[in-house]
Design a protein around this motif. Structure first.
Motif, short mmCIF file in Angstrom:
data_model
loop_
_atom_site.label_atom_id
_atom_site.label_comp_id
_atom_site.label_asym_id
_atom_site.label_seq_id
_atom_site.Cartn_x
_atom_site.Cartn_y
_atom_site.Cartn_z
N PHE A 195 -37.80 3.74 -17.32
CA PHE A 195 -36.93 3.53 -16.15
C PHE A 195 -35.49 3.92 -16.46
O PHE A 195 -34.84 4.63 -15.69
N ALA A 196 -34.98 3.46 -17.60
CA ALA A 196 -33.59 3.74 -17.96
C ALA A 196 -33.37 5.23 -18.17
O ALA A 196 -32.36 5.79 -17.72
N PHE A 197 -34.31 5.89 -18.85
CA PHE A 197 -34.16 7.32 -19.12
C PHE A 197 -34.20 8.13 -17.83
O PHE A 197 -33.35 9.00 -17.61
N PHE A 198 -35.19 7.89 -16.97
CA PHE A 198 -35.31 8.65 -15.74
C PHE A 198 -34.10 8.43 -14.83
O PHE A 198 -33.59 9.37 -14.21
N THR A 199 -33.63 7.19 -14.76
CA THR A 199 -32.46 6.90 -13.93
C THR A 199 -31.24 7.65 -14.44
O THR A 199 -30.50 8.28 -13.68
N SER A 200 -31.03 7.58 -15.75
CA SER A 200 -29.89 8.26 -16.35
C SER A 200 -29.99 9.77 -16.18
O SER A 200 -29.03 10.44 -15.78
N ALA A 201 -31.15 10.34 -16.50
CA ALA A 201 -31.32 11.79 -16.45
C ALA A 201 -31.14 12.33 -15.04
O ALA A 201 -30.39 13.30 -14.82
N ILE A 202 -31.79 11.72 -14.07
CA ILE A 202 -31.72 12.22 -12.69
C ILE A 202 -30.33 12.01 -12.11
O ILE A 202 -29.79 12.88 -11.42
N MET A 203 -29.71 10.89 -12.40
CA MET A 203 -28.35 10.64 -11.92
C MET A 203 -27.36 11.65 -12.51
O MET A 203 -26.51 12.19 -11.80
N ASN A 204 -27.49 11.91 -13.81
CA ASN A 204 -26.54 12.82 -14.47
C ASN A 204 -26.78 14.28 -14.11
O ASN A 204 -25.85 15.08 -14.16
N ILE A 205 -28.00 14.63 -13.75
CA ILE A 205 -28.28 16.01 -13.35
C ILE A 205 -27.87 16.26 -11.91
O ILE A 205 -27.38 17.34 -11.57
N SER A 206 -28.02 15.26 -11.04
CA SER A 206 -27.77 15.46 -9.61
C SER A 206 -26.39 15.01 -9.16
O SER A 206 -25.68 15.73 -8.44
N MET B 102 -19.38 14.67 -9.23
CA MET B 102 -18.33 13.71 -9.56
C MET B 102 -17.34 14.30 -10.56
O MET B 102 -16.13 14.15 -10.42
N MET B 103 -17.87 15.00 -11.58
CA MET B 103 -17.00 15.60 -12.59
C MET B 103 -16.12 16.70 -12.01
O MET B 103 -14.94 16.82 -12.37
N LEU B 104 -16.67 17.50 -11.09
CA LEU B 104 -15.88 18.53 -10.44
C LEU B 104 -14.79 17.91 -9.58
O LEU B 104 -13.64 18.37 -9.59
N TYR C 188 -20.66 20.30 -18.52
CA TYR C 188 -21.98 20.23 -17.89
C TYR C 188 -23.11 20.40 -18.90
O TYR C 188 -24.03 19.58 -18.97
N LEU C 189 -23.06 21.49 -19.66
CA LEU C 189 -24.21 21.86 -20.49
C LEU C 189 -24.26 21.15 -21.83
O LEU C 189 -25.31 21.18 -22.49
N LYS C 190 -23.16 20.53 -22.26
CA LYS C 190 -23.18 19.84 -23.54
C LYS C 190 -23.01 18.33 -23.40
O LYS C 190 -23.83 17.57 -23.92
N THR C 191 -21.97 17.88 -22.69
CA THR C 191 -21.76 16.42 -22.63
C THR C 191 -22.84 15.72 -21.81
O THR C 191 -23.20 14.58 -22.12
N ILE C 192 -23.37 16.37 -20.77
CA ILE C 192 -24.39 15.70 -19.96
C ILE C 192 -25.67 15.46 -20.76
O ILE C 192 -26.13 14.31 -20.86
N PRO C 193 -26.29 16.48 -21.38
CA PRO C 193 -27.53 16.21 -22.13
C PRO C 193 -27.31 15.50 -23.46
O PRO C 193 -28.14 14.68 -23.87
N TYR D 155 -29.61 4.80 -7.40
CA TYR D 155 -30.48 5.54 -8.31
C TYR D 155 -31.51 4.61 -8.97
O TYR D 155 -32.68 4.98 -9.12
N ALA D 156 -31.07 3.42 -9.38
CA ALA D 156 -31.99 2.49 -10.04
C ALA D 156 -33.13 2.11 -9.11
O ALA D 156 -34.31 2.11 -9.51
N THR D 157 -32.80 1.78 -7.87
CA THR D 157 -33.83 1.40 -6.90
C THR D 157 -34.76 2.56 -6.58
O THR D 157 -35.99 2.41 -6.48
N GLY D 158 -34.19 3.76 -6.44
CA GLY D 158 -34.99 4.94 -6.13
C GLY D 158 -35.96 5.28 -7.26
O GLY D 158 -37.13 5.63 -7.01
N ILE D 159 -35.48 5.18 -8.50
CA ILE D 159 -36.35 5.48 -9.64
C ILE D 159 -37.47 4.45 -9.76
O ILE D 159 -38.63 4.79 -10.03
N GLN D 160 -37.14 3.19 -9.54
CA GLN D 160 -38.17 2.14 -9.58
C GLN D 160 -39.25 2.41 -8.54
O GLN D 160 -40.44 2.26 -8.83
#
Length: 215
Positions: free
Chosen positions: A112-123, A128-130, A169-174, A90-95
């Motif tokens: 960079f940190a925000f986009f990596t975190s947001a996209i990783m946690n949304i996708s 992984m949690m399921l 999903y809707l609370k702990t992720i965001p 994810y880090a390399t892809g966002i960069q």
């Protein structure tokens, strides 16, 4: 303060001291670079298991050993090995996306940190949690309740999907994971998996609070 509190806190202090004390800090850095999968497994096996124990301690008011604790730890360890691969992907892809202009903020560490975190946690995070909820439920049914045959239908029926979606999903992720992993990706790469393992302890406390509030 109970004896278990002292033991749990002592283990946490040991890990922090191991990272801070210069000689052991060098061991940590060299081991992380030389044996990333093994170190990733150990980090999550110990720290995420501590998070599970803390959740039960806060929820019940006493230390309770969950059924299949070692097996749960092994699953956490395997997830730690997955993070060793997922984080740089994810880090390399966002960069690359920022550099090409697909995402704004090229040159900004915070962006960079925000986009990596947001996209990783949304996708990635929901899957992984399921997966982790499925394995946890299987252990609860197979070892905790002593069922002989536990099939996928039994696991699906036992999972609280409403709670998984509405809270996890809707609370702990965001609210928790995206901000927390934004901090994670501001750190040097060798510290990121360790930070993720540490965050599992904090999540244990959040889950215990939510369970107590619901009760």
């Amino acid at each position: 303060m109970k004896k278990g509190d002292l033991i749990w806190g002592g283990i946490l202090v040991f890990f922090i001291a191991f990272l801070i004390f210069p000689p052991t800090h060098e061991i940590f850095i060299s081991s992380t670079k030389g044996h990333p999968f093994l170190v990733g497994f150990i980090k999550f096996f110990i720290l995420a298991s501590m998070g599970e124990l803390l959740a039960r301690r806060l929820g019940a008011g006493k230390w309770i050993k969950p059924s299949g604790l070692i097996l749960r730890g092994i699953i956490w360890g395997l997830l730690g090995m997955v993070f060793v691969v997922i984080f740089p992907i994810y880090a390399t892809g966002i960069q690359a996306a920022m550099k090409s202009g697909i995402l704004p903020g090229n040159g900004s560490n915070l962006a960079f940190a925000f986009f990596t975190s947001a996209i990783m946690n949304i996708s990635f995070a929901p899957t992984m949690m399921l997966f982790h909820r499925i394995t946890d439920t299987w252990i609860d049914l197979k070892i905790g309740e002593g069922r002989y045959n536990v099939g996928l239908n039994d696991i699906v029926d036992a999972i609280d999907f409403k709670g998984l979606i509405n809270f996890v999903y809707l609370k702990t992720i965001p609210i928790f994971w995206i901000p927390a992993h934004t901090i994670t990706f501001l750190l040097p790469a060798e510290y990121r998996v360790m930070m993720a393992a540490m965050l599992s302890i904090a999540l244990g406390a959040i889950l215990a609070f939510a369970k107590r509030k619901k009760a």
